[in-house]
Scaffold this motif. Structure first.
Motif, PDB file in Angstrom:
ATOM      1  N   GLU A  15       1.644  -9.093 -21.956  1.00 46.50           N
ATOM      2  CA  GLU A  15       1.089  -7.751 -21.791  1.00 46.50           C
ATOM      3  C   GLU A  15       0.346  -7.636 -20.462  1.00 46.50           C
ATOM      4  O   GLU A  15       0.433  -6.606 -19.775  1.00 46.50           O
ATOM      5  N   LEU A  16      -0.348  -8.688 -20.080  1.00 45.80           N
ATOM      6  CA  LEU A  16      -1.062  -8.700 -18.806  1.00 45.80           C
ATOM      7  C   LEU A  16      -0.093  -8.601 -17.635  1.00 45.80           C
ATOM      8  O   LEU A  16      -0.300  -7.805 -16.701  1.00 45.80           O
ATOM      9  N   LYS A  17       0.971  -9.382 -17.660  1.00 44.77           N
ATOM     10  CA  LYS A  17       1.972  -9.336 -16.582  1.00 44.77           C
ATOM     11  C   LYS A  17       2.601  -7.952 -16.486  1.00 44.77           C
ATOM     12  O   LYS A  17       2.785  -7.416 -15.378  1.00 44.77           O
ATOM     13  N   LYS A  18       2.942  -7.379 -17.631  1.00 41.64           N
ATOM     14  CA  LYS A  18       3.568  -6.055 -17.645  1.00 41.64           C
ATOM     15  C   LYS A  18       2.617  -5.000 -17.083  1.00 41.64           C
ATOM     16  O   LYS A  18       3.037  -4.128 -16.295  1.00 41.64           O
ATOM     17  N   PHE A  19       1.355  -5.102 -17.452  1.00 40.40           N
ATOM     18  CA  PHE A  19       0.373  -4.125 -16.976  1.00 40.40           C
ATOM     19  C   PHE A  19       0.178  -4.224 -15.465  1.00 40.40           C
ATOM     20  O   PHE A  19       0.163  -3.202 -14.769  1.00 40.40           O
ATOM     21  N   VAL A  20       0.049  -5.421 -14.944  1.00 37.62           N
ATOM     22  CA  VAL A  20      -0.169  -5.610 -13.506  1.00 37.62           C
ATOM     23  C   VAL A  20       0.985  -5.019 -12.701  1.00 37.62           C
ATOM     24  O   VAL A  20       0.773  -4.424 -11.635  1.00 37.62           O
ATOM     25  N   LYS A  21       2.195  -5.140 -13.214  1.00 35.31           N
ATOM     26  CA  LYS A  21       3.360  -4.592 -12.514  1.00 35.31           C
ATOM     27  C   LYS A  21       3.362  -3.066 -12.519  1.00 35.31           C
ATOM     28  O   LYS A  21       3.865  -2.438 -11.579  1.00 35.31           O
ATOM     29  N   SER A  22       2.813  -2.468 -13.555  1.00 35.20           N
ATOM     30  CA  SER A  22       2.903  -1.009 -13.707  1.00 35.20           C
ATOM     31  C   SER A  22       1.677  -0.262 -13.191  1.00 35.20           C
ATOM     32  O   SER A  22       1.737   0.941 -12.957  1.00 35.20           O
ATOM     33  N   PHE A  23       0.567  -0.963 -12.989  1.00 38.18           N
ATOM     34  CA  PHE A  23      -0.687  -0.322 -12.622  1.00 38.18           C
ATOM     35  C   PHE A  23      -0.812  -0.233 -11.105  1.00 38.18           C
ATOM     36  O   PHE A  23      -0.742  -1.257 -10.414  1.00 38.18           O
ATOM     37  N   PRO A  24      -0.973   0.973 -10.552  1.00 40.57           N
ATOM     38  CA  PRO A  24      -1.066   1.105  -9.089  1.00 40.57           C
ATOM     39  C   PRO A  24      -2.380   0.540  -8.559  1.00 40.57           C
ATOM     40  O   PRO A  24      -3.462   0.950  -8.977  1.00 40.57           O
ATOM     41  N   LEU A  25      -2.269  -0.422  -7.645  1.00 44.21           N
ATOM     42  CA  LEU A  25      -3.438  -1.086  -7.084  1.00 44.21           C
ATOM     43  C   LEU A  25      -3.345  -1.110  -5.571  1.00 44.21           C
ATOM     44  O   LEU A  25      -2.243  -1.141  -5.007  1.00 44.21           O
ATOM     45  N   LYS A  26      -4.486  -1.114  -4.909  1.00 43.89           N
ATOM     46  CA  LYS A  26      -4.499  -1.065  -3.445  1.00 43.89           C
ATOM     47  C   LYS A  26      -3.881  -2.316  -2.843  1.00 43.89           C
ATOM     48  O   LYS A  26      -3.124  -2.239  -1.870  1.00 43.89           O
ATOM     49  N   ASN A  27      -4.206  -3.469  -3.414  1.00 44.45           N
ATOM     50  CA  ASN A  27      -3.668  -4.732  -2.924  1.00 44.45           C
ATOM     51  C   ASN A  27      -2.892  -5.427  -4.042  1.00 44.45           C
ATOM     52  O   ASN A  27      -3.227  -5.294  -5.214  1.00 44.45           O
ATOM     53  N   GLU A  28      -1.879  -6.171  -3.654  1.00 44.27           N
ATOM     54  CA  GLU A  28      -1.029  -6.837  -4.627  1.00 44.27           C
ATOM     55  C   GLU A  28      -1.821  -7.850  -5.454  1.00 44.27           C
ATOM     56  O   GLU A  28      -2.712  -8.518  -4.953  1.00 44.27           O
ATOM     57  N   VAL A  29      -1.467  -7.947  -6.740  1.00 44.09           N
ATOM     58  CA  VAL A  29      -2.128  -8.873  -7.657  1.00 44.09           C
ATOM     59  C   VAL A  29      -1.098  -9.842  -8.220  1.00 44.09           C
ATOM     60  O   VAL A  29      -0.029  -9.433  -8.675  1.00 44.09           O
ATOM     61  N   GLU A  30      -1.424 -11.117  -8.188  1.00 39.42           N
ATOM     62  CA  GLU A  30      -0.573 -12.142  -8.783  1.00 39.42           C
ATOM     63  C   GLU A  30      -1.217 -12.652 -10.071  1.00 39.42           C
ATOM     64  O   GLU A  30      -2.431 -12.556 -10.248  1.00 39.42           O
ATOM     65  N   VAL A  31      -0.383 -13.202 -10.962  1.00 36.85           N
ATOM     66  CA  VAL A  31      -0.881 -13.732 -12.227  1.00 36.85           C
ATOM     67  C   VAL A  31      -0.442 -15.185 -12.372  1.00 36.85           C
ATOM     68  O   VAL A  31       0.752 -15.490 -12.290  1.00 36.85           O
TER      69      VAL A  31
END
Length: 204
Positions: free
Chosen positions: A71-87
């Motif tokens: 769920e965390l990975k899916k959310f990070v991919k779909s949530f617009p963020l200023k800088n890229e986030v890795e998991v």
């Protein structure tokens, strides 16, 4: 009487200093799930290049661990963020948790057993941050009204000294942070678990 620190204000002061830097610093963020990450990422991604450390050997059972991570990975991919986030997914070794809290199995929820769990996960974040040369480390745990932000930050500062890597203090529930995390969770239909994670909280 001990005066409680305003960790939200301390964080804002540090973020204000970071904002003026030419280079975007890196942050190793410990997190246990997508809902707890939501508001935290919304705020911190404006200041940092973030890598999430999903180190949670306390989560029971394995299926729950995997569900929260996915769920965390899916959310990070779909949530617009200023800088890229890795998991980062770290190995699921529940014995690391059980060893850390041995003798505290019957402690009340929110007491010493939980403090030891905070420290276990925060120390892993500090170690990774040091090994991988992150500029900062912190945790999303303080977003929860059930977590002791004073204790979390005391541990963070202790680990900052031990590993010589900067700790970002925070109390993310403040300034309607917890409320905002619920709003984001509803907007993105995030899975919100009904217990903290460990077998003791599940059976409590």
């Amino acid at each position: 009487m001990n005066i409680k620190e305003n960790y939200h204000k301390i964080m804002l002061d540090k973020l204000s200093d970071i904002k003026g830097q030419e280079k975007i610093p890196s942050l190793l963020l410990h997190s246990c799930c997508a809902p707890c990450s939501s508001y935290v990422l919304e705020v911190l991604s404006n200041y940092f290049r973030i890598t999430i450390s999903y180190y949670n050997p306390n989560i029971y059972p394995k299926q729950e661990f995997s569900r929260r991570f996915n769920e965390l990975k899916k959310f990070v991919k779909s949530f617009p963020l200023k800088n890229e986030v890795e998991v980062l997914e770290l190995s699921y070794i529940p014995d690391e948790f059980y060893s850390a809290v041995r003798g505290m199995e019957n402690e009340r929820e929110g007491g010493e057993r939980c403090f030891k769990c905070y420290e276990l996960r925060l120390e892993k974040a500090a170690i990774i941050a040091k090994q991988m040369s992150f500029d900062w480390f912190t945790t999303a745990l303080s977003i929860s009204p059930h977590k002791n932000a004073q204790k979390i930050n005391e541990i963070g500062y202790k680990l900052e000294k031990k590993y010589n890597v900067k700790y970002l203090p925070a109390d993310f529930k403040k300034n309607n942070g917890f409320k905002r995390s619920i709003e984001i969770s509803r907007e993105y239909d995030l899975y919100r678990q009904d217990y903290c994670g460990c077998v003791f909280s599940k059976n409590n």
